[in-house]
Design an enzyme around this catalytic site. Structure first.
Site, PDB file in Angstrom:
ATOM      1  N   LYS A   1      -4.503  -5.666 -13.268  1.00  0.00           N
ATOM      2  CA  LYS A   1      -4.783  -5.203 -11.907  1.00  0.00           C
ATOM      3  C   LYS A   1      -6.290  -5.225 -11.647  1.00  0.00           C
ATOM      4  O   LYS A   1      -7.084  -4.851 -12.515  1.00  0.00           O
ATOM      5  CB  LYS A   1      -4.216  -3.784 -11.757  1.00  0.00           C
ATOM      6  CG  LYS A   1      -4.224  -3.228 -10.349  1.00  0.00           C
ATOM      7  CD  LYS A   1      -3.535  -1.857 -10.322  1.00  0.00           C
ATOM      8  CE  LYS A   1      -3.463  -1.263  -8.924  1.00  0.00           C
ATOM      9  NZ  LYS A   1      -2.746   0.037  -8.914  1.00  0.00           N
TER      10      LYS A   1
ATOM     11  N   SER B   1       0.835   0.410  -5.328  1.00  0.00           N
ATOM     12  CA  SER B   1      -0.300  -0.451  -5.082  1.00  0.00           C
ATOM     13  C   SER B   1      -0.465  -1.584  -6.108  1.00  0.00           C
ATOM     14  O   SER B   1      -1.218  -2.513  -5.861  1.00  0.00           O
ATOM     15  CB  SER B   1      -1.573   0.397  -5.092  1.00  0.00           C
ATOM     16  OG  SER B   1      -1.803   0.942  -6.380  1.00  0.00           O
TER      17      SER B   1
ATOM     18  N   SER C   1       2.485   3.938  -8.191  1.00  0.00           N
ATOM     19  CA  SER C   1       2.055   2.550  -8.014  1.00  0.00           C
ATOM     20  C   SER C   1       2.421   1.565  -9.112  1.00  0.00           C
ATOM     21  O   SER C   1       2.208   0.364  -8.958  1.00  0.00           O
ATOM     22  CB  SER C   1       0.546   2.502  -7.810  1.00  0.00           C
ATOM     23  OG  SER C   1       0.259   2.794  -6.469  1.00  0.00           O
TER      24      SER C   1
HETATM   25  N1  GLN Z   1       1.477   5.154  -2.595  1.00  0.00           N
HETATM   26  C1  GLN Z   1       0.703   6.225  -3.129  1.00  0.00           C
HETATM   27  C2  GLN Z   1      -0.610   6.329  -2.391  1.00  0.00           C
HETATM   28  O1  GLN Z   1      -0.802   5.591  -1.494  1.00  0.00           O
HETATM   29  C3  GLN Z   1       0.514   6.068  -4.595  1.00  0.00           C
HETATM   30  C4  GLN Z   1      -0.498   5.066  -4.940  1.00  0.00           C
HETATM   31  C5  GLN Z   1      -0.736   4.953  -6.408  1.00  0.00           C
HETATM   32  O2  GLN Z   1       0.066   5.383  -7.231  1.00  0.00           O
HETATM   33  N2  GLN Z   1      -1.885   4.395  -6.737  1.00  0.00           N
HETATM   34  O3  GLN Z   1      -1.435   7.125  -2.701  1.00  0.00           O
END
Ligand code: GLN
Length: 479
Positions: A74, A149, A173
């Site tokens: 990532k 994400s 995410s």
């Molecule tokens: N969707 C969640 C957010 O927008 C989690 C994102 C994540 O786990 N990085 O914060």
């Protein structure tokens, strides 16, 4: 080995083939690298899952037990001399002078960095539509999101563009994109893995973990990531050796199903797959009990105070002086900071910074941040009580299947609801894994298994047994 066979190998099988001499690490790396490069150059016809692809194949297979297997990482992991932009314009062109501990550990174990993957900006999002480098497309249906994400990592693995990938999970995410792309994603216990060199979103929640085609590969990657790191004071030694999962049965395993996370708001097709998985688990010998997580429905509200609060503090460092982009034409320092942050951050990141700054401001701190922290404690206590009754907790990973690109971008609250089932475990700091458990309307559904802190071995074993029983076929997502 024919190239089709090569792309069908799990990492564990590829390592075995490399060890046996029937496959060369160079051949494997070059095959994946070429595919990844093609996708990156394909514009609208590709998945847009990579932000960088290695220019060449390493000359010799890397030393170490993993024998030179390619790794996709990532974007938010710092990789020395390789663009690490966390999906943001403000870090465009940033080349870190050092590499994140987990990437170092995986390369010491013999993986070779093949690509960096697209993601939501600073890991804020559930659809990968918040990336400054454009949305990633879901390989099951290119008109739909891959989840976020870590959407680039999930899409790359599901499509067979990378054998496995590293992601991060703050509120879901890793698990949520794994579910939407039909692959396996593990969020480890908070502290099991070093965060050093991860571009921070919310430090009390962020954890790195594997996105893989199967549970054995997740265990394999995880086993080479764990352990205390002197550069991350929140990391600890994993209390036991991470084992290769081998369970075929679930006799005597008590599985808990919380009513709060398996009812209202979950799509019917997702619930149908979930119930079928429970039947598979019972056939394997597990017992199913109802458990209560009374504060879980408040997890999302607490998370969306705590995570933005931490983010507003973590993102203060991006000022145009130390990293990445700097706005031109400013006449004084303050104007330079302001313009850089105005131009560099996307809309969702700005929303979170404003939310977080407000929640931490004097006079409101206790009403928002303080109260959210108390809810967090209650959620952790709920899990502790539930784990006195059962060994593991099962829920759907995401309330729905992959949705259409653009469908939820105008409605942040609808977007935040995607994390309904994953955020409670993040707040409690406990490990959770998502495995594919079926299709609804031709799109993958994820099953989430969560366990007490540091129960990864048990979690992986149960996931392994269920994976065999469910026998999900992900081949139609391959490019
Ligand atoms: N969707 C969640 C957010 O927008 C989690 C994102 C994540 O786990 N990085 O914060």
């Amino acid at each position: 080995m024919s190239s089709t066979d090569l792309f069908e190998l799990s990492v564990l099988d590829a390592v075995r083939a490399i060890d046996a001499g029937s496959l060369s690490a160079r051949e494997l790396f070059e095959a994946y690298r070429t595919r990844a490069e093609r996708d990156r150059g394909a514009g609208e016809d590709g998945l847009n899952c990579f932000t960088w692809v290695a220019g060449e194949t390493p000359k010799d297979g890397a030393p170490g037990p993993l024998g030179g297997v390619p790794l996709a990482v990532k974007d938010l992991f710092c990789t020395e001399g390789v663009p690490s932009q966390s999906g943001s314009r403000i870090l465009e062109g940033y080349l870190p002078p050092y590499t994140a501990t987990v990437v170092e550990r995986l390369s010491a174990a013999g993986t070779a960095l093949m690509a960096k993957t697209n993601q939501d900006e600073f890991a804020m999002g559930s659809s990968n539509e918040n990336s400054a480098f454009g949305p990633v497309r879901n390989p099951w249906d290119r008109g739909r999101v891959p989840g976020g994400s870590s959407g680039g990592s999930a899409a790359a693995v599901a499509a067979g563009l990378a054998p496995w990938a590293l992601g991060t999970d703050t509120g879901g995410s890793i698990r949520q994109p794994a579910a939407l792309c039909g692959i396996v994603g593990l969020k480890p216990t908070y502290g099991a893995v070093s965060r050093y060199g991860m571009i921070a979103f919310a430090s009390s929640l962020d954890q790195a973990g594997p996105l893989t085609r199967d549970v054995s590969d997740a265990a394999l990657m995880f086993s080479h990531m764990v352990g205390r790191d002197v550069s991350d004071a929140t990391s600890v030694e994993f209390p036991e050796e991470v084992r290769r999962p081998s369970a075929e049965r679930l006799d005597g395993v008590r599985l808990g199903v919380p009513g709060e996370l398996t009812g209202e708001g979950i799509e019917a097709g997702v619930l149908a797959c979930f119930r079928e998985s429970l039947e598979r688990a019972e056939e394997l010998g597990a017992s199913i009990e109802v458990v209560e997580l009374p504060h879980a429905p408040h997890a999302l509200s607490a998370y969306y105070v705590l995570a933005p609060a931490e983010a507003s503090s973590n993102l203060a460092r991006f000022d145009g002086v130390r990293y990445g982009a700097r706005a031109a034409g400013a006449t004084d320092l303050l104007e330079m900071y302001t313009r850089t942050r105005h131009d560099g951050f996307g809309a969702e990141v700005k929303r979170r910074i404003m939310l977080g700054t407000y929640a931490l401001s004097s006079g409101y701190y206790d009403a928002y941040y303080g109260r959210a922290q108390r809810v967090r404690t209650k959620i952790a206590e709920d899990f502790r009580a539930a784990f006195e009754q059962v060994d593991l907790i099962l829920t759907p990973t995401a309330p729905g299947v992959a949705f259409k690109l653009g469908e939820k971008t105008g409605d942040p609250l609808a977007m935040y609801l995607n994390d309904y089932c994953t955020v409670p475990m993040s707040l409690a700091g406990i490990p959770a894994i998502s495995i594919p458990c079926g299709l609804s309307g031709g799109l993958p559904v994820g099953l989430q298994l969560a366990g007490p802190a540091f129960s990864e071995n048990r979690l992986l074993d149960a996931a392994f047994a269920l994976e065999r029983a469910i026998a999900f076929d992900g081949s139609s997502a391959r490019v």
